[in-house]
Design a protein around this motif. Structure first.
Motif, PDB file in Angstrom:
ATOM      1  N   ALA A 112       1.155  -1.589   0.159  1.00 28.24           N
ATOM      2  CA  ALA A 112       0.573   0.209  -0.037  1.00 28.24           C
ATOM      3  C   ALA A 112       0.810   1.578   0.079  1.00 28.24           C
ATOM      4  CB  ALA A 112      -1.114   0.009   1.031  1.00 28.24           C
ATOM      5  N   PHE A 113       1.702   0.890   0.687  1.00 30.79           N
ATOM      6  CA  PHE A 113       2.736   2.338   1.051  1.00 30.79           C
ATOM      7  C   PHE A 113       3.496   2.736  -0.585  1.00 30.79           C
ATOM      8  CE2 PHE A 113       6.718   5.155   1.772  1.00 30.79           C
ATOM      9  CZ  PHE A 113       5.909   5.764   3.091  1.00 30.79           C
ATOM     10  N   LYS A 114       4.108   1.302  -1.239  1.00 32.72           N
ATOM     11  CA  LYS A 114       4.353   1.503  -2.634  1.00 32.72           C
ATOM     12  C   LYS A 114       3.747   2.646  -3.218  1.00 32.72           C
ATOM     13  CE  LYS A 114       7.768  -0.199  -5.670  1.00 32.72           C
ATOM     14  NZ  LYS A 114       8.508  -1.359  -5.995  1.00 32.72           N
ATOM     15  N   LYS A 115       2.088   1.600  -3.042  1.00 37.23           N
ATOM     16  CA  LYS A 115       0.958   2.079  -4.146  1.00 37.23           C
ATOM     17  C   LYS A 115       0.871   3.864  -4.090  1.00 37.23           C
ATOM     18  CE  LYS A 115      -3.711   0.936  -5.984  1.00 37.23           C
ATOM     19  NZ  LYS A 115      -4.804   0.236  -5.917  1.00 37.23           N
ATOM     20  N   GLN A 116       1.181   4.245  -2.844  1.00 32.29           N
ATOM     21  CA  GLN A 116       0.608   5.325  -2.956  1.00 32.29           C
ATOM     22  C   GLN A 116       1.859   6.159  -3.161  1.00 32.29           C
ATOM     23  OE1 GLN A 116      -2.524   5.868  -0.024  1.00 32.29           O
ATOM     24  NE2 GLN A 116      -1.142   8.328   0.822  1.00 32.29           N
ATOM     25  N   GLU A 117       2.975   6.450  -2.404  1.00 34.34           N
ATOM     26  CA  GLU A 117       3.519   7.129  -2.335  1.00 34.34           C
ATOM     27  C   GLU A 117       5.540   6.699  -3.852  1.00 34.34           C
ATOM     28  OE1 GLU A 117       4.585   9.768  -0.192  1.00 34.34           O
ATOM     29  OE2 GLU A 117       2.690   9.205   0.005  1.00 34.34           O
ATOM     30  N   GLY A 118       4.802   5.789  -4.535  1.00 36.16           N
ATOM     31  CA  GLY A 118       6.699   5.345  -5.246  1.00 36.16           C
ATOM     32  C   GLY A 118       6.806   4.731  -4.854  1.00 36.16           C
ATOM     33  N   MET A 119       6.950   4.526  -3.696  1.00 34.21           N
ATOM     34  CA  MET A 119       8.493   4.172  -2.481  1.00 34.21           C
ATOM     35  C   MET A 119       8.255   3.204  -2.138  1.00 34.21           C
ATOM     36  SD  MET A 119      10.642   7.728  -0.972  1.00 34.21           S
ATOM     37  CE  MET A 119       9.794   8.491  -2.354  1.00 34.21           C
ATOM     38  N   THR A 120       9.526   2.062  -1.600  1.00 37.51           N
ATOM     39  CA  THR A 120       8.844   1.307  -0.106  1.00 37.51           C
ATOM     40  C   THR A 120       9.651   2.468   1.111  1.00 37.51           C
ATOM     41  OG1 THR A 120      11.298   0.798   0.194  1.00 37.51           O
ATOM     42  CG2 THR A 120       9.939  -0.920  -0.952  1.00 37.51           C
ATOM     43  N   PRO A 121       8.354   2.507   2.371  1.00 38.64           N
ATOM     44  CA  PRO A 121       8.633   3.076   3.628  1.00 38.64           C
ATOM     45  C   PRO A 121      10.896   3.168   3.499  1.00 38.64           C
ATOM     46  CG  PRO A 121       6.467   1.307   3.998  1.00 38.64           C
ATOM     47  CD  PRO A 121       7.594   0.686   2.199  1.00 38.64           C
ATOM     48  N   SER A 122      11.524   1.967   3.740  1.00 38.32           N
ATOM     49  CA  SER A 122      12.127   1.981   3.783  1.00 38.32           C
ATOM     50  C   SER A 122      13.450   3.207   2.751  1.00 38.32           C
ATOM     51  CB  SER A 122      13.321   0.098   3.708  1.00 38.32           C
ATOM     52  OG  SER A 122      13.557   0.537   2.703  1.00 38.32           O
ATOM     53  N   GLN A 123      13.120   2.950   1.991  1.00 44.86           N
ATOM     54  CA  GLN A 123      13.384   4.399   0.911  1.00 44.86           C
ATOM     55  C   GLN A 123      13.095   5.703   1.142  1.00 44.86           C
ATOM     56  OE1 GLN A 123      11.638   2.611  -2.969  1.00 44.86           O
ATOM     57  NE2 GLN A 123      13.630   1.269  -3.366  1.00 44.86           N
ATOM     58  N   PHE A 124      12.067   5.740   1.439  1.00 45.35           N
ATOM     59  CA  PHE A 124      11.109   6.812   2.043  1.00 45.35           C
ATOM     60  C   PHE A 124      11.430   7.143   3.086  1.00 45.35           C
ATOM     61  CE2 PHE A 124       8.041   9.762   4.675  1.00 45.35           C
ATOM     62  CZ  PHE A 124       7.796  10.556   3.966  1.00 45.35           C
ATOM     63  N   LYS A 125      12.326   6.477   4.510  1.00 42.98           N
ATOM     64  CA  LYS A 125      13.283   6.808   5.505  1.00 42.98           C
ATOM     65  C   LYS A 125      13.961   7.103   5.515  1.00 42.98           C
ATOM     66  CE  LYS A 125      13.978   4.670  10.082  1.00 42.98           C
ATOM     67  NZ  LYS A 125      13.656   3.235  11.053  1.00 42.98           N
ATOM     68  N   LYS A 126      14.781   6.439   4.585  1.00 43.28           N
ATOM     69  CA  LYS A 126      16.776   6.613   3.878  1.00 43.28           C
ATOM     70  C   LYS A 126      16.412   8.458   3.278  1.00 43.28           C
ATOM     71  CE  LYS A 126      18.581   2.424   3.277  1.00 43.28           C
ATOM     72  NZ  LYS A 126      18.652   1.162   2.068  1.00 43.28           N
ATOM     73  N   SER A 127      15.554   8.715   2.280  1.00 44.39           N
ATOM     74  CA  SER A 127      15.068  10.053   2.063  1.00 44.39           C
ATOM     75  C   SER A 127      14.787  11.201   3.356  1.00 44.39           C
ATOM     76  CB  SER A 127      13.791   9.574   1.263  1.00 44.39           C
ATOM     77  OG  SER A 127      12.908   9.673   1.620  1.00 44.39           O
ATOM     78  N   TRP A 128      15.165  10.241   4.134  1.00 42.21           N
ATOM     79  CA  TRP A 128      13.895  12.539   5.037  1.00 42.21           C
ATOM     80  C   TRP A 128      15.739  12.045   6.001  1.00 42.21           C
ATOM     81  CZ3 TRP A 128      10.522  15.910   5.559  1.00 42.21           C
ATOM     82  CH2 TRP A 128      10.158  15.977   4.272  1.00 42.21           C
ATOM     83  N   LYS A 129      16.419  11.317   6.025  1.00 42.75           N
ATOM     84  CA  LYS A 129      17.777  11.208   6.950  1.00 42.75           C
ATOM     85  C   LYS A 129      18.909  12.213   6.359  1.00 42.75           C
ATOM     86  CE  LYS A 129      18.103   6.544   8.343  1.00 42.75           C
ATOM     87  NZ  LYS A 129      18.809   4.973   8.271  1.00 42.75           N
TER      88      LYS A 129
END
Length: 352
Positions: A335-352
């Motif tokens: 669900a996360f990848k479908k909505q955000e276009g990336m996995t939760p782990s990828q999203f987390k790295k992008s905010w570091k």
């Protein structure tokens, strides 16, 4: 040059005949007839009559003024029938049973008066594209406005062509082809010098293409039900005031109370809190938001997850998924990848 002109008119005659056959097919022979197919039949009929008029006028200069007037009337009706087909195909519940008469009757009255007061043989110069082309200009303005209105009606359908998330349906495919084909005929009629030749040939191509599509569908043993959209809950559409009330209450439940964090949340549970029936909630989500219930709650769960990922450094991603209402890690990631276009782990790295 004479050979090429005769060849174009040969195809024009074929196009006129093919269009008349298709109008008969959509109007009376197709199994799943509806208002949309009837207006498609009318559109093909008036295009064919307009081309037939040009063919007869070219090969038989002595063609009666009455028949010429019928052809010109058909030309005035191409725009209205294109608009009516597009509007009814997309939003059938928004067009009352007899509203179409307001688009057709004035044209018939106007052309009857013009045919009597200004016979084509004596006043054909009024139909030219150079001054004093008063009737020609009226036709151009009227046809153009209806064509623009039809394109505006179909704008969201055309957007699907460039959408990466929505799939084009057979209804969308059909509307796009009808509107595009009619626009090309309008463009040729109003921009080329030899309109009779070019429009006739284009009409042949247009009707031949439709015939080919029908033949392919029949070969696949499918039906043409896509010509008429199936509108869920069409006869019991939620009124605007009630829809606004549901939207406000949903906003409170999901954004303020965050009930989507409950992993066992069901459609009936939300409906009970809204004091409406489950089918009404489902109808609202489908008609007004174009979302299923599961997609709607997942949308809110993912939004909450993105906030937690950005602000909470203590929870693991799996814990965040559970905290947001997802029952499994795989469901959360999907669900996360479908909505955000990336996995939760990828999203987390992008905010570091």
């Amino acid at each position: 040059m004479e050979f090429s002109k005769n060849l174009l008119f040969f195809f024009s005659a074929l196009g006129a005949f093919n269009g008349l056959f298709l109008s008969l097919y959509f109007g009376f022979l197709i199994k799943n007839r509806s208002r949309a197919t009837h207006f498609l039949a009318a559109l093909l009929f008036v295009i064919s009559v307009r081309v037939t008029k040009s063919v007869f006028l070219t090969f038989y200069p002595g063609t009666s003024s009455v028949f010429v007037s019928v052809g010109l009337t058909a030309c005035f009706l191409i725009g209205p029938f294109l608009y009516l087909y597009t509007r009814i195909a997309i939003n059938p519940h928004k067009v009352h049973k007899w509203n179409w008469l307001f688009h057709v009757i004035p044209v018939l009255i106007f052309m009857t008066i013009i045919s009597i007061q200004y016979p084509y043989r004596e006043y054909r110069h009024l139909w030219w594209r150079s001054p004093p082309r008063i009737f020609g200009m009226l036709l151009f303005i009227q046809w153009t406005l209806y064509t623009i209105a039809a394109i505006h009606q179909a704008r969201n359908t055309f957007k699907i062509l460039w959408s990466s998330t929505k799939k084009i349906t057979t209804l969308d495919f059909w509307i796009i082809n009808i509107v595009t084909g009619s626009f090309i005929i309008w463009l040729a009629y109003n921009t080329t010098t030899y309109t009779s030749y070019i429009v006739g040939a284009l009409s042949f191509s247009f009707t031949f293409y439709i015939t080919l599509v029908i033949w392919i569908i029949k070969r696949r043993k499918s039906t043409l039900t896509f010509l008429t959209p199936t509108v869920k809950y069409a006869n019991r559409k939620i009124d605007q005031e009630k829809a606004s009330s549901i939207a406000d209450k949903l906003n409170t439940l999901f954004k303020e109370e965050e009930i989507h964090r409950n992993p066992n949340l069901k459609l009936s549970d939300v409906a009970d809190q809204l004091h409406i029936k489950p089918h009404e909630l489902s109808q609202y989500l489908n008609d007004n938001l174009e979302l299923s219930f599961s997609n709607y709650i997942n949308m809110h769960r993912v939004k909450t997850a993105t906030k937690l990922i950005q602000t909470n450094t203590l929870l693991t991603l799996e814990a965040i998924g559970n905290e947001c209402g997802f029952k499994s890690n795989s469901t959360f990631y999907t669900a996360f990848k479908k909505q955000e276009g990336m996995t939760p782990s990828q999203f987390k790295k992008s905010w570091k």
